[in-house]
Design a protein around this motif. Structure first.
Motif, PDB file in Angstrom:
ATOM      1  N   UNK A 176       0.979  -1.093  -0.132  1.00 57.63           N
ATOM      2  CA  UNK A 176      -0.080  -0.067   0.104  1.00 57.63           C
ATOM      3  C   UNK A 176       0.906   1.372   0.129  1.00 57.63           C
ATOM      4  N   UNK A 177       0.159   2.149  -0.353  1.00 58.53           N
ATOM      5  CA  UNK A 177       0.978   3.607  -0.593  1.00 58.53           C
ATOM      6  C   UNK A 177       1.548   4.025   0.964  1.00 58.53           C
ATOM      7  N   UNK A 178       0.701   3.978   2.077  1.00 56.73           N
ATOM      8  CA  UNK A 178       1.352   4.198   3.114  1.00 56.73           C
ATOM      9  C   UNK A 178       2.507   3.810   3.799  1.00 56.73           C
ATOM     10  N   UNK A 179       2.782   2.524   3.581  1.00 62.68           N
ATOM     11  CA  UNK A 179       3.836   1.950   3.710  1.00 62.68           C
ATOM     12  C   UNK A 179       5.088   1.828   3.027  1.00 62.68           C
TER      13      UNK A 179
ATOM     14  N   UNK B  32      12.830  -5.450   4.990  1.00 64.63           N
ATOM     15  CA  UNK B  32      12.867  -6.812   5.368  1.00 64.63           C
ATOM     16  C   UNK B  32      11.197  -7.140   5.443  1.00 64.63           C
ATOM     17  N   UNK B  33      10.413  -6.255   6.313  1.00 64.65           N
ATOM     18  CA  UNK B  33       9.065  -6.360   6.400  1.00 64.65           C
ATOM     19  C   UNK B  33       8.407  -6.222   5.290  1.00 64.65           C
ATOM     20  N   UNK B  34       8.614  -5.082   4.409  1.00 65.13           N
ATOM     21  CA  UNK B  34       7.776  -4.874   3.002  1.00 65.13           C
ATOM     22  C   UNK B  34       8.172  -6.049   2.349  1.00 65.13           C
ATOM     23  N   UNK B  35       9.302  -6.570   2.024  1.00 64.58           N
ATOM     24  CA  UNK B  35       9.404  -7.624   1.208  1.00 64.58           C
ATOM     25  C   UNK B  35       8.638  -9.117   1.675  1.00 64.58           C
ATOM     26  N   UNK B  36       8.810  -9.248   2.980  1.00 66.98           N
ATOM     27  CA  UNK B  36       8.036 -10.420   3.509  1.00 66.98           C
ATOM     28  C   UNK B  36       6.353 -10.378   3.188  1.00 66.98           C
ATOM     29  N   UNK B  37       6.061  -8.855   3.455  1.00 66.25           N
ATOM     30  CA  UNK B  37       4.567  -8.886   3.219  1.00 66.25           C
ATOM     31  C   UNK B  37       4.225  -9.105   1.732  1.00 66.25           C
ATOM     32  N   UNK B  38       5.150  -8.413   1.074  1.00 67.48           N
ATOM     33  CA  UNK B  38       4.813  -8.584  -0.453  1.00 67.48           C
ATOM     34  C   UNK B  38       4.893 -10.157  -0.857  1.00 67.48           C
TER      35      UNK B  38
ATOM     36  N   UNK C  65      14.067  -0.614  -6.342  1.00 64.31           N
ATOM     37  CA  UNK C  65      14.977  -1.643  -6.180  1.00 64.31           C
ATOM     38  C   UNK C  65      14.400  -2.725  -5.666  1.00 64.31           C
ATOM     39  N   UNK C  66      13.333  -2.910  -4.872  1.00 60.43           N
ATOM     40  CA  UNK C  66      12.494  -4.023  -4.420  1.00 60.43           C
ATOM     41  C   UNK C  66      12.037  -4.980  -5.473  1.00 60.43           C
ATOM     42  N   UNK C  67      11.721  -4.162  -6.620  1.00 55.49           N
ATOM     43  CA  UNK C  67      11.138  -4.845  -7.740  1.00 55.49           C
ATOM     44  C   UNK C  67      11.915  -6.150  -8.184  1.00 55.49           C
ATOM     45  N   UNK C  68      13.267  -5.902  -8.906  1.00 62.72           N
ATOM     46  CA  UNK C  68      14.013  -6.809  -9.191  1.00 62.72           C
ATOM     47  C   UNK C  68      14.155  -7.990  -8.134  1.00 62.72           C
ATOM     48  N   UNK C  69      14.286  -7.851  -6.879  1.00 61.26           N
ATOM     49  CA  UNK C  69      14.588  -8.825  -5.790  1.00 61.26           C
ATOM     50  C   UNK C  69      13.204  -9.498  -5.935  1.00 61.26           C
ATOM     51  N   UNK C  70      12.020  -9.105  -5.839  1.00 59.29           N
ATOM     52  CA  UNK C  70      10.643  -9.885  -5.988  1.00 59.29           C
ATOM     53  C   UNK C  70      10.734 -10.798  -7.067  1.00 59.29           C
ATOM     54  N   UNK C  71      10.708 -10.187  -8.299  1.00 58.18           N
ATOM     55  CA  UNK C  71      10.817 -10.885  -9.826  1.00 58.18           C
ATOM     56  C   UNK C  71      11.849 -11.984  -9.482  1.00 58.18           C
ATOM     57  N   UNK C  72      13.009 -11.724  -8.953  1.00 60.56           N
ATOM     58  CA  UNK C  72      13.958 -12.799  -9.338  1.00 60.56           C
ATOM     59  C   UNK C  72      13.409 -14.076  -8.299  1.00 60.56           C
TER      60      UNK C  72
ATOM     61  N   UNK D  83      19.905  -2.374   3.538  1.00 56.96           N
ATOM     62  CA  UNK D  83      19.411  -3.394   3.408  1.00 56.96           C
ATOM     63  C   UNK D  83      19.295  -4.020   1.850  1.00 56.96           C
ATOM     64  N   UNK D  84      19.025  -3.208   1.071  1.00 59.14           N
ATOM     65  CA  UNK D  84      18.755  -3.757  -0.309  1.00 59.14           C
ATOM     66  C   UNK D  84      20.017  -4.021  -0.943  1.00 59.14           C
TER      67      UNK D  84
END
Length: 428
Positions: A35-38, A48-54, A78-85, A183-184
């Motif tokens: 979500x936009x807020x977090x 770490x929390x955002x990636x885990x939630x995703x 920068x989170x996008x390529x981590x999740x796509x991988x 972290x990234x």
């Protein structure tokens, strides 16, 4: 044709409406990831929390996961390529994104393929006790964190006094950028000389301010680089540090744009960037013919999206979605409704308490009365302008105006009409 599920990082209503107007949308379903807020509007990015939630949201989805996309800057890009991988989806490698977004690594790679377009630069630790008595470059220069966006904590440094003031601001506030970026960085393989220049560091750069600024937008698909537009950027304010508006299409000479395209091609090949939209900012000095590459963004620009839609008939998010699905972007052939389009950033140069912003009904009435106008209110009623997220170091945005027309005169006339009807109450 089977329905394809596209997850969009922190999808808001304004951009969802634009996505729903894309070519081939009848076979797509868009889902907001986080979500936009977090994920965007915060100064406390818990990576770490955002990636885990995703991850949990994606794993719980009952259908196919066909693409993950986003148009926000840090930390989304920068989170996008981590999740796509992790989910086996198409997109650029984490390392190629970092070569663009880590400002020191970016300059190192740029210098290899375009040394004449690379300003003098130096990485430095803002907490080093030698500063401000010593300077990383000859005055004047610009400083900014190794990873930031929207010119946050970016300062023009003319002398020791300005350097001391800028260092104070950075030392007090860099935490909200440095911790999440570090972290990234753990998700990428990086040479030691880059890894040691982490998020707590800054970059000093030679001042580049004379001339015209513009942005090249395009995409890379299976190694093929395609450029679909160039946008002019106009600045205002202290040291010309704040954007006042974007205009599309650019009226720069064709040979200048071709030189930018070549530099774009060379740089993207150098860093191994693939399967993603991008935009690259340049400065062109008209008197000398000097071209400077300023910055590379590993995403399409949401600021430009309505401009492409007004002129070309589809926004640049067409490339964002289609490339993520592994297909050539389906841009309409007929074009849009206007020859030109502009984004105006309405700004205040002093802090103020926001007593009132235009209502949704007032905005709808303006948009209905004046064709080719879309309005986004940035300021929030009941808050000070200084509490707004993603502002530069010198001004405060209150509203964004996207205006299409067949001439600059028509666009200027419409903008004056809109500004005359936007009712803000600011208390200083």
């Amino acid at each position: 044709m089977a329905i394809r599920n596209v997850f969009v990082m922190a999808l808001d209503d304004f951009n969802r409406a634009m996505l729903e107007r894309l070519q081939g949308v009848e076979n797509l379903r868009f889902h907001s990831l986080l979500d936009l807020e977090t994920a965007v509007d915060t100064r406390h990015y818990d990576i770490p929390a955002l990636l885990d939630r995703a991850r949990r949201q994606l794993r719980a989805f009952p259908g196919s996961i066909d693409a993950i996309v986003g148009f926000w800057d840090f930390p989304t890009s920068t989170m996008l390529p981590i999740l796509r991988r992790e989910f086996g989806l198409r997109g650029p490698s984490v390392e190629s994104v970092m070569r663009c977004e880590h400002k020191y690594w970016f300059r190192m790679n740029q210098e290899k393929v375009a040394p004449s377009q690379t300003p003098a630069y130096a990485a430095f630790n803002p907490f080093d006790s030698r500063f401000p008595d010593e300077a990383p470059l000859a005055y004047p220069f610009w400083i900014k964190p190794i990873r930031s966006h929207s010119s946050q904590l970016g300062f023009r440094i003319n002398d020791r006094s300005a350097f001391a003031d800028g260092l104070t601001e950075i030392r007090d506030n860099i935490d909200f950028l440095a911790r999440p970026f570090n972290e990234l960085m753990t998700h990428a393989e990086m040479p030691e000389e880059v890894r040691t220049v982490d998020g707590w560091h800054c970059l000093a750069e030679e001042i580049i301010s004379a001339g015209r600024q513009c942005t090249v937008e395009g995409y890379v698909l299976d190694g093929e680089i395609v450029i679909y537009g160039t946008i002019d950027s106009l600045r205002e304010g202290v040291h010309g540090s704040s954007f006042s508006r974007y205009q599309y299409p650019s009226d720069l000479p064709v040979d200048v744009q071709e030189a930018m395209y070549k530099a774009t091609h060379d740089f993207l090949k150098q860093v191994g960037f693939d399967d993603s939209p991008f935009n690259i900012e340049f400065f062109y000095e008209e008197d000398t013919g000097q071209l400077w590459m300023l910055e590379v963004n590993t995403r399409c620009s949401k600021s430009h999206s309505p401009l492409f839609e007004m002129v070309d008939g589809a926004s640049n998010t067409q490339a964002m979605v289609d490339v993520a699905l592994g297909r050539k972007p389906d841009f309409p052939e007929q074009g849009g409704d206007y020859r030109l389009a502009t984004k105006f950033m309405l700004r205040e140069h002093e802090d103020a308490y926001v007593r009132r912003v235009p209502t949704a009904d007032e905005i709808a009435a303006i948009e209905a009365d004046i064709p080719g106008v879309r309005i986004q209110i940035v300021a929030h009623e009941g808050y000070r302008l200084s509490t707004l997220f993603h502002q530069d170091s010198y001004t405060f945005e209150t509203a964004l105006l996207f205006i299409g027309g067949d001439s600059l005169e028509e666009i200027e006339r419409k903008s004056e009409q809109v500004k005359g009807r936007l009712h803000f109450e600011l208390e200083r």
